[in-house]
Design a protein around this motif. Structure first.
Motif, PDB file in Angstrom:
ATOM      1  N   GLY A  62       2.236   2.675 -11.368  1.00 51.13           N
ATOM      2  CA  GLY A  62       3.628   3.113 -11.374  1.00 51.13           C
ATOM      3  C   GLY A  62       3.888   4.429 -10.670  1.00 51.13           C
ATOM      4  O   GLY A  62       5.033   4.891 -10.618  1.00 51.13           O
ATOM      5  N   THR A  63       2.839   5.048 -10.121  1.00 53.04           N
ATOM      6  CA  THR A  63       3.023   6.289  -9.366  1.00 53.04           C
ATOM      7  C   THR A  63       3.313   5.953  -7.903  1.00 53.04           C
ATOM      8  O   THR A  63       3.037   4.843  -7.443  1.00 53.04           O
ATOM      9  CB  THR A  63       1.776   7.192  -9.437  1.00 53.04           C
ATOM     10  N   LEU A  64       3.860   6.927  -7.203  1.00 57.35           N
ATOM     11  CA  LEU A  64       4.205   6.727  -5.797  1.00 57.35           C
ATOM     12  C   LEU A  64       2.932   6.654  -4.955  1.00 57.35           C
ATOM     13  O   LEU A  64       2.038   7.489  -5.091  1.00 57.35           O
ATOM     14  CB  LEU A  64       5.085   7.880  -5.306  1.00 57.35           C
ATOM     15  N   ASN A  65       2.883   5.661  -4.091  1.00 60.74           N
ATOM     16  CA  ASN A  65       1.760   5.532  -3.161  1.00 60.74           C
ATOM     17  C   ASN A  65       2.057   6.459  -1.969  1.00 60.74           C
ATOM     18  O   ASN A  65       2.679   6.063  -0.988  1.00 60.74           O
ATOM     19  CB  ASN A  65       1.618   4.079  -2.696  1.00 60.74           C
ATOM     20  N   ARG A  66       1.601   7.686  -2.064  1.00 58.85           N
ATOM     21  CA  ARG A  66       1.959   8.702  -1.074  1.00 58.85           C
ATOM     22  C   ARG A  66       1.422   8.399   0.325  1.00 58.85           C
ATOM     23  O   ARG A  66       2.142   8.566   1.309  1.00 58.85           O
ATOM     24  CB  ARG A  66       1.502  10.081  -1.563  1.00 58.85           C
ATOM     25  N   PRO A  67       0.162   7.936   0.450  1.00 63.30           N
ATOM     26  CA  PRO A  67      -0.314   7.586   1.800  1.00 63.30           C
ATOM     27  C   PRO A  67       0.526   6.483   2.452  1.00 63.30           C
ATOM     28  O   PRO A  67       0.835   6.556   3.647  1.00 63.30           O
ATOM     29  CB  PRO A  67      -1.756   7.127   1.566  1.00 63.30           C
ATOM     30  N   LEU A  68       0.914   5.477   1.668  1.00 61.82           N
ATOM     31  CA  LEU A  68       1.748   4.403   2.210  1.00 61.82           C
ATOM     32  C   LEU A  68       3.131   4.934   2.588  1.00 61.82           C
ATOM     33  O   LEU A  68       3.673   4.601   3.646  1.00 61.82           O
ATOM     34  CB  LEU A  68       1.888   3.265   1.199  1.00 61.82           C
ATOM     35  N   MET A  69       3.678   5.802   1.733  1.00 57.38           N
ATOM     36  CA  MET A  69       4.994   6.384   2.001  1.00 57.38           C
ATOM     37  C   MET A  69       4.951   7.206   3.296  1.00 57.38           C
ATOM     38  O   MET A  69       5.862   7.129   4.132  1.00 57.38           O
ATOM     39  CB  MET A  69       5.384   7.272   0.816  1.00 57.38           C
ATOM     40  N   ALA A  70       3.882   7.964   3.458  1.00 57.40           N
ATOM     41  CA  ALA A  70       3.724   8.772   4.673  1.00 57.40           C
ATOM     42  C   ALA A  70       3.632   7.885   5.907  1.00 57.40           C
ATOM     43  O   ALA A  70       4.194   8.196   6.963  1.00 57.40           O
ATOM     44  CB  ALA A  70       2.477   9.643   4.556  1.00 57.40           C
ATOM     45  N   GLN A  71       2.931   6.766   5.749  1.00 59.85           N
ATOM     46  CA  GLN A  71       2.779   5.812   6.856  1.00 59.85           C
ATOM     47  C   GLN A  71       4.137   5.219   7.247  1.00 59.85           C
ATOM     48  O   GLN A  71       4.444   5.052   8.426  1.00 59.85           O
ATOM     49  CB  GLN A  71       1.830   4.695   6.402  1.00 59.85           C
ATOM     50  N   ILE A  72       4.967   4.939   6.250  1.00 57.77           N
ATOM     51  CA  ILE A  72       6.284   4.331   6.493  1.00 57.77           C
ATOM     52  C   ILE A  72       7.196   5.287   7.263  1.00 57.77           C
ATOM     53  O   ILE A  72       7.885   4.887   8.200  1.00 57.77           O
ATOM     54  CB  ILE A  72       6.944   3.918   5.153  1.00 57.77           C
TER      55      ILE A  72
END
Length: 204
Positions: A62-72
């Motif tokens: 349930g936490t933010l996937n920061r690496p994926l968010m950065a990739q987006i």
């Protein structure tokens, strides 16, 4: 009591300067840490982020996937703008509350708002003074390569994605050149502390 915005581009060593100031008695608020807090589980920031980008940006816990968010957002300016529109107001709100608390309590002689995007987000208008950490561009690339285990080309791409260092200089009340040894940087920081914090007129 003084509120300073401490800023500098990637690889400048801004966090090292913040640690020096903390060891000298300053209170330091790291906006990178605040940025993580405002998208923690249960926060409005995370709810808005999921509503905007979908549940794919969440990890199984349930936490933010920061690496994926950065990739987006890294190669999509529109997506980055949407994320910033969610996160930056939340960060500003928390920073404003911290500044208000500090001005009420005055527990330390200096409050440092450590913010890589201090000028870009307009947060420089919230502080009394801006201190800018600068670095020689060649050393900057070397530091990013060493720290992020990346290539020179990727390091330069990260640098070019930020507001140029020279464009930040006109906003700065103090410039700390962190191109040399830690001792040379500490010498500059101590001098600024003496000039801006210890002098009685700096407290006015």
């Amino acid at each position: 009591m003084l509120v300073v915005g401490l800023t500098g581009n990637i690889g400048s060593g801004k966090s090292s300067v913040a640690r020096m100031l903390q060891e000298m008695g300053a209170t330091v608020i790291d906006t990178d840490r605040v940025a993580r807090d405002v998208v923690a589980p249960g926060t409005p920031g995370l709810q808005k982020t999921v509503a905007c980008f979908g549940r794919q940006v969440l990890k199984n816990d349930g936490t933010l996937n920061r690496p994926l968010m950065a990739q987006i957002v890294f190669n999509d300016p529109a997506a980055l703008a949407r994320l910033n529109a969610i996160v930056h107001p939340e960060i500003r709100s928390r920073v404003a509350a911290a500044i208000a608390d500090y001005k009420r309590s005055g527990s330390t002689p200096l409050l440092v708002i450590e913010a890589p995007l201090l000028i870009e987000t307009g947060m420089h208008k919230m502080v009394d003074r801006v201190w800018l950490v600068t670095v020689d561009p060649r050393i900057q690339v070397q530091r990013i390569i060493a720290r992020n285990h990346t290539t020179a080309e990727q390091a330069r791409k990260r640098i070019s994605a930020q507001m140029p260092q020279e464009d930040k200089i006109p906003y700065a009340d103090r410039i700390i050149d962190n191109s040399g040894s830690p001792e040379k940087t500490l010498q500059q920081v101590r001098q600024i502390w003496s000039d801006d914090i210890e002098r009685p007129e700096a407290q006015a």
